[in-house]
Design a protein around this motif. Structure first.
Motif, PDB file in Angstrom:
ATOM      1  N   GLY A 108      81.213  33.379  35.622  1.00  0.00           N
ATOM      2  CA  GLY A 108      81.299  34.759  35.167  1.00  0.00           C
ATOM      3  C   GLY A 108      80.430  35.679  35.995  1.00  0.00           C
ATOM      4  N   GLY A 151      88.148  33.879  24.947  1.00  0.00           N
ATOM      5  CA  GLY A 151      88.732  35.213  24.909  1.00  0.00           C
ATOM      6  C   GLY A 151      87.688  36.310  24.832  1.00  0.00           C
ATOM      7  N   TRP A 152      86.583  36.042  24.148  1.00  0.00           N
ATOM      8  CA  TRP A 152      85.509  37.033  24.013  1.00  0.00           C
ATOM      9  C   TRP A 152      84.944  37.453  25.366  1.00  0.00           C
ATOM     10  CZ3 TRP A 152      80.763  35.483  25.958  1.00  0.00           C
ATOM     11  CH2 TRP A 152      80.601  34.112  26.186  1.00  0.00           C
ATOM     12  N   ALA A 153      84.899  36.514  26.320  1.00  0.00           N
ATOM     13  CA  ALA A 153      84.344  36.825  27.636  1.00  0.00           C
ATOM     14  C   ALA A 153      85.266  37.742  28.443  1.00  0.00           C
ATOM     15  CB  ALA A 153      84.086  35.535  28.413  1.00  0.00           C
ATOM     16  N   LEU A 154      86.538  37.819  28.032  1.00  0.00           N
ATOM     17  CA  LEU A 154      87.520  38.657  28.724  1.00  0.00           C
ATOM     18  C   LEU A 154      87.842  39.911  27.927  1.00  0.00           C
ATOM     19  CD1 LEU A 154      89.964  35.765  29.753  1.00  0.00           C
ATOM     20  CD2 LEU A 154      88.161  36.824  31.138  1.00  0.00           C
TER      21      LEU A 154
END
Length: 284
Positions: free
Chosen positions: A153, A177-180
């Motif tokens: 990331g 999904g939270w990281a995107l």
């Protein structure tokens, strides 16, 4: 089974984790430690690391060496630096011994503050029978080369998550999904887990593993710090060499609190640790 990558593998008893969780006996039942800044998130010391520190003190104070169950209440946030641990032997038996321990630090006014208090039972994991009857199944996680770690990331802000440099985490893409910017809404987090220096797992590093993944709250769509209120860990057997798989789920968030149920599986497909914690979230 994938192997965690490490140029030079550290060994049990000779790794950064061992050095940073080592306690020094000052007097019977009293131990000193300098809590390492290497296991922090922002400025707070990780709860699993703290549990391993107190676990080592109790392992020295009790006649049995292996944690079987340990319950911790996190009273105030621990900071890197000197701390003292006071232990008390509650009961000793042939197969199990029980003790309690508290970790203290000093505030700005020099007043002693209790940070965390635990009650634990210890035994000998090596003496347990091999009989296993279970309906539990290992989590399905893609191969390690198809998962993602912090190194994949954006570069983090300096000092924001020092603990990430000491772990080998490869997260299941379906829980990222939270990281995107698109959290799934499911309270799930799954990852391959190990120590960055290649040291194999033992019962004390399992205490770290149950509290080392990103919070499930992220995948629910909640940002920010998720401090642990209480954490109970059951160590079921000594882990086999190789990377671990950690699965954490949250089924209920209510009143600003959520639970996280964790399972840790070893390279031999054995359930080696289970935990439940209650954590606080800051709702929008």
């Amino acid at each position: 089974m994938p192997e965690a990558a490490s140029v030079t593998r550290a060994t049990l008893g000779d790794s950064e984790f061992d050095r940073d969780t080592a306690v020094t006996r000052r007097a019977p039942g009293v131990y000193d430690i300098d809590l390492s800044a290497g296991w922090t998130i922002i400025s707070a010391v990780n709860g699993g690391y703290l549990l391993a520190v107190l676990g080592r003190a109790l392992g020295d104070a009790l006649p049995h060496a292996d944690p079987f169950t340990i319950s911790a209440h996190y009273l105030t946030a621990s900071q890197p630096g000197p701390a003292v641990i006071r232990t008390d032997v509650v009961r000793t038996g042939r197969t199990l011994s029980t003790g309690q321990a508290s970790l203290f630090q000093y505030d700005e006014e020099g007043k002693e503050v209790e940070r965390i208090r635990v009650l634990a039972s210890y035994g000998d994991l090596g003496s347990l029978p091999d009989d296993v009857r279970t309906t539990a199944k290992p989590p399905v996680i893609p191969p390690m080369d198809q998962c993602f770690g912090p190194e994949d990331g954006p570069a983090p802000v300096d000092g924001s998550s020092a603990i990430a440099d000491r772990l080998m985490l490869k997260l299941d893409p379906s829980t990222l999904g939270w990281a995107l910017g698109a959290p799934s809404g499911k309270g799930e987090m799954r990852s391959w887990f190990g120590l960055a220096d290649g040291r194999d797992a033992d019962p004390f590093s399992l205490l770290l593993a149950v509290d080392a993944l990103p919070p499930t709250a992220f995948e629910i769509g909640i940002k920010g710090w998720v401090p642990t209120v209480e954490l109970t860990v059951h160590i079921r057997c000594r882990p086999a060499p190789g990377p671990l798989r950690v699965s954490i789920t949250t089924r209920n968030l209510a009143g600003g609190f959520l639970e996280e149920d964790a399972e840790v599986w070893d390279s031999a497909d054995r359930l080696v640790a289970q935990s439940r914690q209650l954590a606080r979230v800051r709702l929008p």
